[in-house]
Design an enzyme around this catalytic site. Structure first.
Site, PDB file in Angstrom:
ATOM      1  N   ASP A 238       0.859  -1.195   0.000  1.00  0.00           N
ATOM      2  CA  ASP A 238       0.000   0.000   0.000  1.00  0.00           C
ATOM      3  C   ASP A 238       0.895   1.244   0.000  1.00  0.00           C
ATOM      4  O   ASP A 238       0.812   2.100   0.886  1.00  0.00           O
ATOM      5  CB  ASP A 238      -0.928  -0.035   1.203  1.00  0.00           C
ATOM      6  CG  ASP A 238      -2.197   0.778   0.983  1.00  0.00           C
ATOM      7  OD1 ASP A 238      -2.294   1.481  -0.046  1.00  0.00           O
ATOM      8  OD2 ASP A 238      -3.095   0.718   1.840  1.00  0.00           O
ATOM      9  N   GLU A 258      -0.218  -4.329   5.259  1.00  0.00           N
ATOM     10  CA  GLU A 258      -1.091  -5.483   5.022  1.00  0.00           C
ATOM     11  C   GLU A 258      -1.076  -5.964   3.572  1.00  0.00           C
ATOM     12  O   GLU A 258      -1.460  -7.085   3.292  1.00  0.00           O
ATOM     13  CB  GLU A 258      -2.516  -5.187   5.485  1.00  0.00           C
ATOM     14  CG  GLU A 258      -3.255  -4.196   4.625  1.00  0.00           C
ATOM     15  CD  GLU A 258      -4.484  -3.625   5.330  1.00  0.00           C
ATOM     16  OE1 GLU A 258      -4.635  -3.787   6.546  1.00  0.00           O
ATOM     17  OE2 GLU A 258      -5.283  -3.010   4.624  1.00  0.00           O
TER      18      GLU A 258
HETATM   19  N1  LIG Z   1       2.459   4.227  14.838  1.00  0.00           N
HETATM   20  C1  LIG Z   1       1.565   5.174  14.604  1.00  0.00           C
HETATM   21  N2  LIG Z   1       1.741   6.419  15.095  1.00  0.00           N
HETATM   22  C2  LIG Z   1       0.835   7.382  14.874  1.00  0.00           C
HETATM   23  N3  LIG Z   1      -0.314   7.191  14.187  1.00  0.00           N
HETATM   24  C3  LIG Z   1      -0.542   5.980  13.683  1.00  0.00           C
HETATM   25  C4  LIG Z   1       0.365   4.906  13.846  1.00  0.00           C
HETATM   26  N4  LIG Z   1      -0.143   3.811  13.238  1.00  0.00           N
HETATM   27  C5  LIG Z   1      -1.317   4.186  12.707  1.00  0.00           C
HETATM   28  N5  LIG Z   1      -1.569   5.475  12.964  1.00  0.00           N
HETATM   29  C6  LIG Z   1      -2.788   6.228  12.588  1.00  0.00           C
HETATM   30  O1  LIG Z   1      -3.782   5.309  12.196  1.00  0.00           O
HETATM   31  C7  LIG Z   1      -4.147   5.495  10.834  1.00  0.00           C
HETATM   32  C8  LIG Z   1      -4.388   4.163  10.140  1.00  0.00           C
HETATM   33  O2  LIG Z   1      -3.202   3.407  10.166  1.00  0.00           O
HETATM   34  P1  LIG Z   1      -2.778   2.451   8.997  1.00  0.00           P
HETATM   35  O3  LIG Z   1      -1.595   1.685   9.471  1.00  0.00           O
HETATM   36  O4  LIG Z   1      -2.642   3.221   7.722  1.00  0.00           O
HETATM   37  O5  LIG Z   1      -4.011   1.437   8.945  1.00  0.00           O
HETATM   38  P2  LIG Z   1      -5.223   1.165   7.946  1.00  0.00           P
HETATM   39  O6  LIG Z   1      -5.118   2.130   6.801  1.00  0.00           O
HETATM   40  O7  LIG Z   1      -5.036  -0.265   7.534  1.00  0.00           O
HETATM   41  O8  LIG Z   1      -6.424   1.359   8.804  1.00  0.00           O
HETATM   42  C9  LIG Z   1      -3.004   6.278  10.239  1.00  0.00           C
HETATM   43  O9  LIG Z   1      -3.442   7.062   9.152  1.00  0.00           O
HETATM   44  C10 LIG Z   1      -2.561   7.124  11.404  1.00  0.00           C
HETATM   45  O10 LIG Z   1      -3.407   8.255  11.553  1.00  0.00           O
HETATM   46 MG   LIG Z   2      -3.625   3.044   5.867  1.00  0.00          MG
END
Ligand SMILES: Nc1ncnc2c1ncn2[C@@H]1O[C@H](COP(=O)(O)OP(=O)(O)O)[C@@H](O)[C@H]1O
Ligand SMILES: [Mg+2]
Length: 372
Positions: A238, A258
């Site tokens: 992604d 993922e």
């Molecule tokens: N380690 C992190 N520190 C800060 N924010 C995070 C972190 N991991 C995720 N986030 C927040 O959560 C959101 C979604 O995370 P992401 O890993 O892109 O998961 P998904 O898109 O699969 O739901 C990110 O856009 C961010 O805002």
């Molecule tokens: Mg994401």
């Protein structure tokens, strides 16, 4: 470029039905945390933010143990009863992939705490990582509609593009962790295996419902245009700016592993270009200028070649394939929204694909001529 004024980007916002209850989560994490910290732990804050992304759950957590405050994010796998976007989900594998990239490259990643593959404590596997400060280009409303990224200077945006592409090249320099990836079957190339898995995902997503003729046409096009592949690498999957936390115009955390896979590096390069085109096309459909100069195809290819020493090849194919992958994911997300009563089934199922005009134009070989 596509002409469709009925599009509402908030339509693709994450369905809320799979959200978990914060009080319940707090109680469960209260019980679980001491099993890994080995000492009493106190949760001082727990929040479920509405953020980018829609396939897993993200929880913001502050906790203290052994006299230290920890600012954490918990990533929870979707539960089967949430009618998840993907049929299978191996969150522990994502954790181990991040660990692998962290230990073999300088790619900026969140600090990893623990992975809990046991679904019992929270109802689904989860992992804990450090919370990273910074800014992310938003998906809703799209960053091209107006965001920190449209407000910085052209020079600053060039810096963002450059640092992003350097980071992508660093990811591709990681040794391929074969034990953590789905490898091709006998007689299959990595790209063919990738396409096969997408086809399997689409077959699963369209089971018992009207399929999308456009997606099916896309699969035929892909079969007919498969290029000779560059050597496979670990692809992030992604690979888009909406999954990057930036500070001072540079990536400080690469999120969301993922879709990581074994395949040609062009998969990621094309995904980066395509997802910007997707958000740029949305802006243009809404009559906004967006960021037409940002992450342009040739600029990305040149910068990637400089950073990695590998000239991306066959981008026409890979960007069209990216548009197809995105169409399948969108078809699945829209099916799910229909299931939850949050969207209506369109008469023409191809309308479930927000970027149908883009994919149609790419399949017809007419897309790039319309890009300013
Ligand atoms: N380690 C992190 N520190 C800060 N924010 C995070 C972190 N991991 C995720 N986030 C927040 O959560 C959101 C979604 O995370 P992401 O890993 O892109 O998961 P998904 O898109 O699969 O739901 C990110 O856009 C961010 O805002
Ligand atoms: Mg994401």
């Amino acid at each position: 470029m596509p002409d469709n004024d009925s599009i509402d980007p908030t339509e693709v916002a994450r369905p809320s039905s799979s959200r978990r209850d914060p009080e319940w989560l707090r109680a469960r994490l209260d019980d679980w945390l001491p099993t890994v910290t080995g000492s009493p732990a106190t949760i001082t804050r727990l929040e479920i933010p509405s953020a980018n992304g829609m396939s897993s759950e993200t929880i913001v957590l502050d906790a203290a143990w052994e006299d230290t405050d920890h600012r954490l994010v918990v990533r929870v796998a979707p539960t089967p009863d949430s009618d998840p976007v993907f049929p299978t989900y191996d969150l522990d594998r994502q954790f181990r992939l991040i660990e692998h990239v962290a230990s073999t490259t300088d790619v900026p990643l969140p600090t990893l705490y623990w992975s809990e593959p046991d679904p019992r404590p929270l109802g689904a596997p989860f992992f804990l990582m450090g919370r990273v400060d910074g800014v992310i280009p938003p998906d809703v409303m799209p960053y091209t509609f107006g965001s920190w990224l449209t407000e910085v200077s052209d020079d600053d945006r060039r810096t963002v593009a450059g640092t992003t592409i350097e980071t992508l090249a660093m990811i591709h320099s990681a040794p391929v962790p074969e034990e953590l990836l789905d490898l091709p079957g006998p007689g299959e190339t990595p790209l063919r295996a990738h396409v096969r898995r997408l086809r399997e995902f689409y077959a699963w997503a369209s089971q018992g419902r009207a399929g999308s003729p456009l997606i099916e046409r896309g699969f035929s096009w892909v079969d007919e245009h498969l290029p000779v592949e560059s050597d496979p690498v670990l692809t992030w999957g992604d690979a888009r700016i909406g999954n990057i936390i930036y500070q001072d115009l540079s990536p400080v955390a690469i999120l969301d592993w993922e879709m990581a896979a074994h395949g040609p590096r062009e998969l990621d390069v094309a995904w980066l270009i395509f997802l910007h085109r997707f958000f740029q096309d949305l802006a243009e459909m809404a009559g906004l200028p967006g960021l037409p100069e940002f992450l342009r195809r040739d600029d990305v290819a040149d910068a990637y070649a400089r950073s990695s020493g590998h000239e991306p090849r066959d981008l026409d194919f890979y960007i069209t394939y990216a548009a197809l992958i995105h169409a399948v994911v969108m078809y699945r997300i829209q099916s799910r929204a229909i299931h939850f009563g949050q969207a209506e089934e369109p008469v023409d199922t191809d309308d479930m694909i927000l970027h149908r005009a883009t994919l149609e134009a790419m399949l017809a070989g007419a897309y790039w001529a319309g890009v300013r």
